[in-house]
Design a protein around this motif. Structure first.
Motif, PDB file in Angstrom:
ATOM      1  N   ARG A  58       0.737  -1.212   0.098  1.00  0.00           N
ATOM      2  CA  ARG A  58       0.117   0.039   0.051  1.00  0.00           C
ATOM      3  C   ARG A  58       0.909   1.374   0.234  1.00  0.00           C
ATOM      4  O   ARG A  58       0.460   2.162  -0.794  1.00  0.00           O
ATOM      5  N   ILE A  59       2.117   1.490   0.831  1.00  0.00           N
ATOM      6  CA  ILE A  59       2.709   2.428   1.010  1.00  0.00           C
ATOM      7  C   ILE A  59       3.419   2.849  -0.603  1.00  0.00           C
ATOM      8  O   ILE A  59       3.362   3.845  -0.922  1.00  0.00           O
ATOM      9  N   ARG A  60       3.801   1.837  -0.969  1.00  0.00           N
ATOM     10  CA  ARG A  60       4.791   1.859  -2.126  1.00  0.00           C
ATOM     11  C   ARG A  60       3.723   2.353  -3.249  1.00  0.00           C
ATOM     12  O   ARG A  60       4.048   2.770  -4.114  1.00  0.00           O
ATOM     13  N   LEU A  61       2.310   1.724  -3.409  1.00  0.00           N
ATOM     14  CA  LEU A  61       1.454   1.903  -4.330  1.00  0.00           C
ATOM     15  C   LEU A  61       1.096   3.452  -4.123  1.00  0.00           C
ATOM     16  O   LEU A  61       0.931   4.029  -5.146  1.00  0.00           O
ATOM     17  N   GLY A  62       1.016   3.850  -3.155  1.00  0.00           N
ATOM     18  CA  GLY A  62       0.605   5.040  -2.759  1.00  0.00           C
ATOM     19  C   GLY A  62       1.864   6.259  -3.421  1.00  0.00           C
ATOM     20  O   GLY A  62       1.588   7.242  -3.907  1.00  0.00           O
ATOM     21  N   ILE A  63       2.957   5.924  -3.056  1.00  0.00           N
ATOM     22  CA  ILE A  63       4.261   6.678  -3.331  1.00  0.00           C
ATOM     23  C   ILE A  63       4.159   6.722  -5.151  1.00  0.00           C
ATOM     24  O   ILE A  63       4.415   7.761  -5.673  1.00  0.00           O
ATOM     25  N   VAL A  64       3.991   5.471  -5.805  1.00  0.00           N
ATOM     26  CA  VAL A  64       3.844   5.533  -7.261  1.00  0.00           C
ATOM     27  C   VAL A  64       2.614   6.242  -7.814  1.00  0.00           C
ATOM     28  O   VAL A  64       2.945   7.145  -8.727  1.00  0.00           O
ATOM     29  N   SER A  65       1.884   6.059  -7.061  1.00  0.00           N
ATOM     30  CA  SER A  65       0.558   6.689  -7.619  1.00  0.00           C
ATOM     31  C   SER A  65       0.520   8.216  -7.386  1.00  0.00           C
ATOM     32  O   SER A  65       0.216   9.167  -8.397  1.00  0.00           O
ATOM     33  N   ALA A  66       1.144   8.849  -6.174  1.00  0.00           N
ATOM     34  CA  ALA A  66       1.442  10.062  -6.280  1.00  0.00           C
ATOM     35  C   ALA A  66       2.334  10.732  -7.158  1.00  0.00           C
ATOM     36  O   ALA A  66       2.187  11.904  -7.674  1.00  0.00           O
ATOM     37  N   LEU A  67       3.325  10.040  -7.490  1.00  0.00           N
ATOM     38  CA  LEU A  67       4.395  10.474  -8.280  1.00  0.00           C
ATOM     39  C   LEU A  67       4.006  10.551  -9.886  1.00  0.00           C
ATOM     40  O   LEU A  67       4.520  11.271 -10.536  1.00  0.00           O
ATOM     41  N   ALA A  68       2.915   9.655  -9.998  1.00  0.00           N
ATOM     42  CA  ALA A  68       2.281   9.587 -11.473  1.00  0.00           C
ATOM     43  C   ALA A  68       1.852  10.712 -11.855  1.00  0.00           C
ATOM     44  O   ALA A  68       1.609  11.176 -12.901  1.00  0.00           O
ATOM     45  N   VAL A  69       1.141  11.664 -10.868  1.00  0.00           N
ATOM     46  CA  VAL A  69       0.675  12.977 -11.090  1.00  0.00           C
ATOM     47  C   VAL A  69       1.645  14.314 -10.849  1.00  0.00           C
ATOM     48  O   VAL A  69       0.854  15.257 -10.990  1.00  0.00           O
ATOM     49  N   ASN A  70       2.841  13.959 -10.388  1.00  0.00           N
ATOM     50  CA  ASN A  70       3.558  15.021 -10.094  1.00  0.00           C
ATOM     51  C   ASN A  70       5.082  14.834 -10.595  1.00  0.00           C
ATOM     52  O   ASN A  70       5.396  13.578 -10.386  1.00  0.00           O
ATOM     53  N   GLU A  71       5.493  15.913 -11.183  1.00  0.00           N
ATOM     54  CA  GLU A  71       6.970  15.563 -11.631  1.00  0.00           C
ATOM     55  C   GLU A  71       7.879  15.186 -10.657  1.00  0.00           C
ATOM     56  O   GLU A  71       8.694  14.046 -10.844  1.00  0.00           O
ATOM     57  N   ARG A  72       7.637  15.836  -9.583  1.00  0.00           N
ATOM     58  CA  ARG A  72       8.627  15.060  -8.315  1.00  0.00           C
ATOM     59  C   ARG A  72       7.888  15.428  -7.224  1.00  0.00           C
ATOM     60  O   ARG A  72       7.295  16.610  -7.110  1.00  0.00           O
ATOM     61  N   LEU A  73       8.240  14.773  -6.010  1.00  0.00           N
ATOM     62  CA  LEU A  73       7.457  15.233  -4.655  1.00  0.00           C
ATOM     63  C   LEU A  73       8.731  15.074  -3.642  1.00  0.00           C
ATOM     64  O   LEU A  73       9.780  14.474  -3.921  1.00  0.00           O
ATOM     65  N   THR A  74       8.754  15.754  -2.693  1.00  0.00           N
ATOM     66  CA  THR A  74       9.726  15.816  -1.644  1.00  0.00           C
ATOM     67  C   THR A  74       9.236  14.866  -1.078  1.00  0.00           C
ATOM     68  O   THR A  74       8.175  14.200  -0.585  1.00  0.00           O
ATOM     69  N   PHE A  75      10.243  14.310   0.217  1.00  0.00           N
ATOM     70  CA  PHE A  75      10.152  13.397   1.217  1.00  0.00           C
ATOM     71  C   PHE A  75       9.030  13.775   1.973  1.00  0.00           C
ATOM     72  O   PHE A  75       8.051  12.964   2.299  1.00  0.00           O
ATOM     73  N   ASN A  76       8.811  15.180   2.609  1.00  0.00           N
ATOM     74  CA  ASN A  76       7.727  15.347   3.636  1.00  0.00           C
ATOM     75  C   ASN A  76       6.315  15.568   3.014  1.00  0.00           C
ATOM     76  O   ASN A  76       5.577  15.217   3.599  1.00  0.00           O
TER      77      ASN A  76
END
Lengths: 130, 195
Positions: free
Chosen positions: A44-62
């Motif tokens: 789940r967490i990894r799926l969330g990370i990948v999904s979030a980054l799919a709609v953003n060019e980059r995201l910070t750790f925070n």
């Protein structure tokens, strides 16, 4: 007829799974029906990370931590696994004196998410046809 | 068993959709800055009513332009602070998309302002400003929290109304829009969306 089409959908899902290099069986006992899933992305967490980054060019750790409402440790561990699989690229820098970690989805990561989405859709089609 | 698998797959897809929607939202809109802008908007509506346009267009325009610059600067500072508190970047991701969606209607508003003043159609300015500011907020708000696009739509409705009113009555609509809507939605956002 419906059964045939559902079997076909299941076979399509199975074929997609075979094409996944890191594919693994996700659910013990369901092997006759369940397409193999990319276990790296299925968590789940990894799926969330990948999904979030799919709609953003980059995201910070925070940003990822806040978005997924999880701990530093969780983001760190799961992002590292995605990075090791070649799905994420990580850049470390400083924003003034504050360390900053940026994550970006790689082409392999985007493909993995697309494959995962296809698997899920195929599974739904297959089970609806039953 | 197969139904359970289908349910799990549907649940995973819903999780992906929800995460993508939340990740794409710009959440650093500052309710406090919006309230400050609302206070300034009320002041501008009192100081420079549309009835003043015919008599002293320079004063009308300069008052509203100064208020717009001050409101914009105040909003930028507050949004920056809110984003920093949340560890969010304003240079890329949702913030960048918000800015790109917000800006075109404002630029169009600036161009039309010049064109209307130059062609002697200044009476159209209040309705145009409300409509295009509403369009900017609605476009940016599609990438932000729910109250933002609702506020944008309300601005557009007031803009449409403005075109049908006398300059005296337009003063109240300007006050209700740039003052009232900013104050109301700013209060709501500051209470419910972290400042």
């Amino acid at each position: 007829m419906a059964k045939q089409s559902s079997s076909a959908a299941a076979r399509r899902a199975e074929r997609g799974a075979r094409a996944t290099p890191t594919a693994m069986r996700a659910h013990k006992g369901d092997e006759s029906m369940v397409p193999a899933l990319d276990k790296i992305i299925h968590e789940r967490i990894r799926l969330g990370i990948v999904s979030a980054l799919a709609v953003n060019e980059r995201l910070t750790f925070n940003e990822l931590k806040k978005l997924l409402q999880t701990s530093d440790g969780n983001v760190s561990v799961h992002a590292r696994k995605l990075e090791d699989a070649g799905y994420l690229a990580c850049t470390k820098s400083f924003d003034g004196r504050v360390p900053r970690t940026d994550y970006k989805l790689t082409a392999a990561g985007r493909k993995a998410l697309e494959r995962y989405l296809s698997h899920m859709e195929a599974l739904i089609q297959a089970t609806r046809g039953k | 068993m197969t139904t359970a698998l289908g349910d799990r797959a549907a649940d995973n897809l819903a999780f992906i959709r929800d995460t993508m929607a939340r990740a794409g939202a710009f959440t650093s809109v500052s309710g406090a800055a919006m309230m400050l802008t609302g206070g300034m908007g009320l002041g501008a509506a009192l100081l420079a009513s549309p009835a003043l346009l015919a008599a002293n267009p320079a004063r009308f325009l300069s008052t509203w332009i100064v208020i717009a610059i001050l409101g914009g600067a105040g909003s930028w500072v507050a949004i920056r602070r809110k984003a920093q508190r949340a560890g969010q970047s304003l240079m890329d991701g949702p913030a960048r998309r918000f800015a790109l969606a917000f800006a075109p209607a404002l630029v169009a508003g600036a161009v039309l302002t010049v064109a209307f003043v130059a062609s002697g159609n200044s009476a159209l300015l209040p309705g145009t400003w409300l409509s295009l500011y509403g369009a900017a907020v609605t476009a940016g708000g599609a990438l932000s929290v729910r109250p933002v696009p609702v506020m944008g739509a309300a601005f557009m409705a007031l803009g449409a109304l403005c075109f049908a009113l006398t300059p005296q009555a337009q003063q109240y609509v300007l006050a209700a829009g740039f003052g009232g809507l900013h104050l109301t939605f700013g209060y709501h956002i500051s209470r419910n969306y972290g400042g």
